[in-house]
Design an enzyme around this catalytic site. Structure first.
Site, PDB file in Angstrom:
ATOM      1  N   ASP A 177       0.890  -1.190   0.127  1.00 38.01           N
ATOM      2  CA  ASP A 177      -0.011  -0.089  -0.097  1.00 38.01           C
ATOM      3  C   ASP A 177       0.895   1.179  -0.078  1.00 38.01           C
ATOM      4  O   ASP A 177       1.811   1.269   0.698  1.00 38.01           O
ATOM      5  CB  ASP A 177      -0.680  -0.072   1.232  1.00 38.01           C
ATOM      6  CG  ASP A 177      -1.931   1.060   1.163  1.00 38.01           C
ATOM      7  OD1 ASP A 177      -2.676   1.250   0.466  1.00 38.01           O
ATOM      8  OD2 ASP A 177      -1.610   1.910   2.207  1.00 38.01           O
TER       9      ASP A 177
ATOM     10  N   GLU B 170      14.863  -3.861  -0.864  1.00 36.58           N
ATOM     11  CA  GLU B 170      14.685  -4.606   0.410  1.00 36.58           C
ATOM     12  C   GLU B 170      13.580  -5.314   0.513  1.00 36.58           C
ATOM     13  O   GLU B 170      13.382  -6.469   1.419  1.00 36.58           O
ATOM     14  CB  GLU B 170      15.142  -3.498   1.455  1.00 36.58           C
ATOM     15  CG  GLU B 170      15.095  -4.152   2.874  1.00 36.58           C
ATOM     16  CD  GLU B 170      15.800  -2.998   4.125  1.00 36.58           C
ATOM     17  OE1 GLU B 170      15.219  -3.059   5.215  1.00 36.58           O
ATOM     18  OE2 GLU B 170      16.402  -2.071   3.541  1.00 36.58           O
TER      19      GLU B 170
END
Length: 530
Positions: A206, A254
């Protein structure tokens, strides 16, 4: 810019069709009036029968529901209103038995103000002190910058215990996390591992373009509105310093490391003029698999926007396509008349496009935007701008399973929002109708798979205002897709004149393409399934 070669992600196809489920509105199994995880599990066969590859579950985590579940108070626990972790495990097992992959939301940009992290950060407790974006007031006590949040309020909220302002890019109940903090990132990586260990196959991130901000805290410059007067103050600024999408794109590496090489990762991009270029920055073999923007679903007309996106290089896998979601008014009501005709039009175009595709629950039956009065609204954004916008609660109205049953088969309790409606009835009614929107979705999805359109090369053959002709080179030969978004009949493309269409959203007229229609033609002599 050439597209990077695609990476295989475990059992995921390169370009999946993903069915979005908003748990609160899918199916109520307990009579509370709200949907739940068991309700989803009981009706997953409906989703599998469509022919999609995966489901995406909007948040079911512990939340005070200040922002419809996107204000998370515990990222590793199921809110009791939706069930238990055991219910979630059963859902994953059932999905996998049906051949469906499972994607869940990761809301990593912010938390609820009720999250234990925030409470401890406000008290400056180690290691939580820097988990959120804190800043001192100006000498006159005013907020540190002029930044305005997505919902139109000032993006800083004073915390009297800490005696600092905290950034909130959405609602004041959603303080923003500080991704410059290594300890925070480690906690988020542990959350990712927790859900992967429970069988989750992928994640939708999101607000992935909002994770980072300019730590120097300069003011945002004004936007060039060209005389327009937006209803939301957010649009009056160029958001150059409160959102740093290039930093976020780099950080997505990441996210990939935490999720693992076989997870499918999808990101939500909130506004940028160079959307295709930005999508590509996020979508690389060591980052996300795909991302999506707001441009196509929010455009008044699909044809000119789609033409521009394709000319910019969309359609090569990185851009995910969609037309409705929990965050946007339903397309058939927003830019159409809510009819089954328009529902087929949108499905016929969307499911022809190469790349990942997302279908929002209810779109497969042509569910319309529910009209709600102010007293029926639950969403704070809708309340802020009612009645100027169609809003989000109207799209989140519960799914009608059987329009002839009490509460349309959603559940035995009073639904938390009025039930959505569709011109041709609920799921039960449309299953009996070969000409229904549901039947059309199934045909289009089956043809998409058999013709290899998900991975097809795409080019524009003809573009004229509301009319667009596309050529797709799929695994079974070329396919021509003609869209007539106008209210007038237009000519059939010369290349396919006299040929029988493979798929049509309505009956092809002898005079040409009927108003508001879409058709597919397969140019190879071999049968589509050959």
């Amino acid at each position: 810019m050439e597209a990077e070669p695609r990476t295989t992600r475990g059992r995921w196809p390169h370009n999946p069709v993903i069915y979005q489920i908003y748990p609160r509105s899918f199916r109520d199994s307990t009579g509370t009036g709200e949907g739940d995880l068991r309700g989803i599990t009981e009706r997953l066969d409906h989703v599998a029968d469509l022919g999609v590859d995966a489901i995406w579950l909007s948040p079911f985590f512990v939340s005070p529901m200040c922002d419809g579940g996107y204000d998370v108070a515990d990222h590793a626990a199921v809110d009791p209103r939706f069930g238990t972790l055991e219910d979630f495990d059963a859902l994953v097992d059932r999905a996998h038995d049906l051949g469906l992959l499972v994607m869940i939301d990761q809301v990593f940009n912010h938390t609820s103000k009720d999250h234990p992290w925030y409470k401890r950060s406000a008290l400056r407790e180690p290691p939580y002190e820097n988990f959120y974006v804190w800043a001192d007031p100006n000498p006159d006590g005013s907020p540190p910058t002029n930044w305005i949040g997505f919902f139109g309020a000032h993006a800083w909220r004073w915390n009297p215990r800490r005696r600092q302002y905290c950034l909130h890019q959405f609602l004041p109940c959603q303080p923003c996390l500080n991704h410059h903090c290594p300890e925070l990132r480690a906690r988020q990586n542990a959350i990712t591992a927790f859900w992967r260990d429970r069988g989750v196959d992928g994640f939708r991130y999101d607000a992935v373009t909002a994770y980072f901000h300019d730590r120097a805290l300069p003011d945002n410059p004004p936007a060039d509105l060209g005389g327009a007067q937006p209803i939301n103050p957010f649009e009056y600024q160029l958001h150059q310093h409160d959102m740093m999408p290039n930093d976020c794109a780099a950080f997505s590496a990441e996210l990939r490391d935490a999720a693992g090489p076989d997870a499918y990762l999808l990101g939500e991009i909130n506004g940028d003029d160079l959307s295709v270029e930005l999508v590509r920055k996020f979508s690389r073999s060591d980052r996300l698999d795909a991302a999506y923007t707001q441009e196509l679903p929010s455009s008044p007309k699909l044809a000119p926007t789609l033409r521009r996106l394709i000319e910019d290089g969309a359609g090569q896998g990185a851009m995910a396509w969609w037309l409705s979601s929990h965050d946007q008014p339903r397309r058939i009501s927003r830019a159409g008349d809510g009819s089954a005709r328009d529902a087929r039009l949108h499905a016929g175009l969307l499911l022809a496009l190469p790349g990942p595709v997302m279908i929002f629950q209810g779109d497969e039956i042509g569910q319309q935007q529910a009209h709600l009065e102010y007293h029926q609204l639950r969403d704070q954004f809708d309340r802020n701008y009612w009645p100027a916008t169609a809003g989000r609660d109207g799209a989140r109205a519960p799914l009608p399973w059987d329009s002839e049953a009490p509460n349309a088969g959603f559940g035995s309790g009073e639904p938390w929002l009025p039930i959505g409606t569709a011109e041709q009835g609920g799921v039960a009614q449309q299953r009996q109708d070969d000409e229904s929107v549901l039947a059309f979705h199934k045909r289009a999805l089956a043809l998409r798979a058999r013709l290899g359109l998900a991975d097809a090369a795409i080019e524009i053959e003809q573009a004229d205002g509301d009319q667009l002709v596309l050529r797709l080179q799929g695994a079974k030969g070329p396919v021509v897709v003609a869209l007539n978004e106008s209210d007038k009949t237009c000519p059939v493309p010369p290349r396919v004149a006299g040929r029988e269409p493979l798929l049509g959203s309505c009956t092809l007229s002898t005079d040409g393409l009927p108003p508001r229609s879409v058709f597919w033609w397969h140019l190879d002599d071999a049968a589509p399934g050959a």
